[in-house]
Design a protein around this motif. Structure first.
Motif, short mmCIF file in Angstrom:
data_model
loop_
_atom_site.label_atom_id
_atom_site.label_comp_id
_atom_site.label_asym_id
_atom_site.label_seq_id
_atom_site.Cartn_x
_atom_site.Cartn_y
_atom_site.Cartn_z
N ASN A 3 0.74 -1.09 0.03
CA ASN A 3 0.00 0.07 0.01
C ASN A 3 0.88 1.25 0.04
O ASN A 3 1.76 1.41 0.78
CB ASN A 3 -0.80 0.05 1.18
N ILE A 43 3.94 4.14 -7.34
CA ILE A 43 2.82 3.32 -7.62
C ILE A 43 3.60 1.87 -8.33
O ILE A 43 3.20 1.08 -8.19
CB ILE A 43 2.07 3.85 -8.91
N ARG A 76 -10.74 10.63 -9.31
CA ARG A 76 -10.16 9.18 -9.69
C ARG A 76 -9.27 9.41 -10.85
O ARG A 76 -9.51 10.25 -11.88
CB ARG A 76 -11.19 8.26 -9.98
N ASP A 96 -5.53 0.19 -14.04
CA ASP A 96 -5.91 0.37 -12.80
C ASP A 96 -6.21 2.01 -12.30
O ASP A 96 -6.46 2.75 -13.44
CB ASP A 96 -4.53 0.13 -11.88
N TYR A 97 -6.31 2.30 -11.11
CA TYR A 97 -6.88 3.70 -10.82
C TYR A 97 -6.42 4.03 -9.40
O TYR A 97 -6.35 2.89 -8.56
CB TYR A 97 -8.30 3.84 -10.87
N VAL A 98 -6.42 5.34 -8.88
CA VAL A 98 -6.21 5.57 -7.66
C VAL A 98 -7.26 6.76 -7.38
O VAL A 98 -7.56 7.68 -8.32
CB VAL A 98 -4.88 6.34 -7.47
N TRP A 100 -8.50 9.81 -5.16
CA TRP A 100 -8.03 10.76 -4.41
C TRP A 100 -9.02 11.69 -3.51
O TRP A 100 -10.08 11.69 -4.02
CB TRP A 100 -7.15 11.78 -5.33
N TYR A 115 -2.46 3.84 -2.80
CA TYR A 115 -2.68 3.00 -4.21
C TYR A 115 -2.12 1.67 -3.37
O TYR A 115 -1.33 1.23 -2.67
CB TYR A 115 -1.43 3.26 -5.01
N ASN A 117 -2.12 -2.27 -4.90
CA ASN A 117 -1.87 -3.32 -5.72
C ASN A 117 -2.82 -4.59 -5.71
O ASN A 117 -2.42 -5.22 -4.63
CB ASN A 117 -0.24 -3.42 -6.14
#
Length: 122
Positions: A3, A43, A76, A96-98, A100, A115, A117
């Motif tokens: 993370n 990331i 996002r 993928d995405y994060v 915020w 983030y 995985n």
């Protein structure tokens, strides 16, 4: 599975909030290059599998919501993780995405995200 905590601090000019709420992709142009490099490194560093020299590609901002009355919002960040395997000339992509959260404090947009995985590696 790692993370990674991510942060952004963007100096805003007059009208920038309106600009990014109308065109969220504009936010990417405001991220200082040193912070962008750190985000990419964190990331990519969270990926257990480093084969193919993973890199972020086709980054987009979406789902931006800004609550002007409390000076806070969310967005996002979508991206592709691009890998090129040199010995076989194979290429692979993973989406993928994060997510915020951000606040506006005087002339700064301060954002945080984590983030994670999700790739299973067993």
């Amino acid at each position: 599975m790692n993370n990674q905590n991510l942060t952004l601090s963007i100096t805003l000019a007059t009208g920038d909030i309106a600009r990014i709420t109308n065109a969220p992709q504009e936010l990417l142009t405001m991220i200082p290059s040193d912070q962008w490099d750190t985000i990419q490194d964190l990331i990519v560093g969270a990926l257990d599998d480093q084969d193919g020299s993973p890199q972020l590609d086709e980054v987009e901002i979406g789902n931006l919501e800004y609550h002007e009355n409390i000076h806070q919002g969310t967005f996002r960040m979508f991206f592709l993780i691009h890998r090129r395997f040199c010995c076989s000339e194979q290429v692979s992509w993973a989406k993928d995405y994060v997510d915020w959260t951000f606040s506006i404090q005087q002339d700064k947009l301060l954002a945080t995200a984590a983030y994670f995985n999700w790739t299973l590696d067993n």
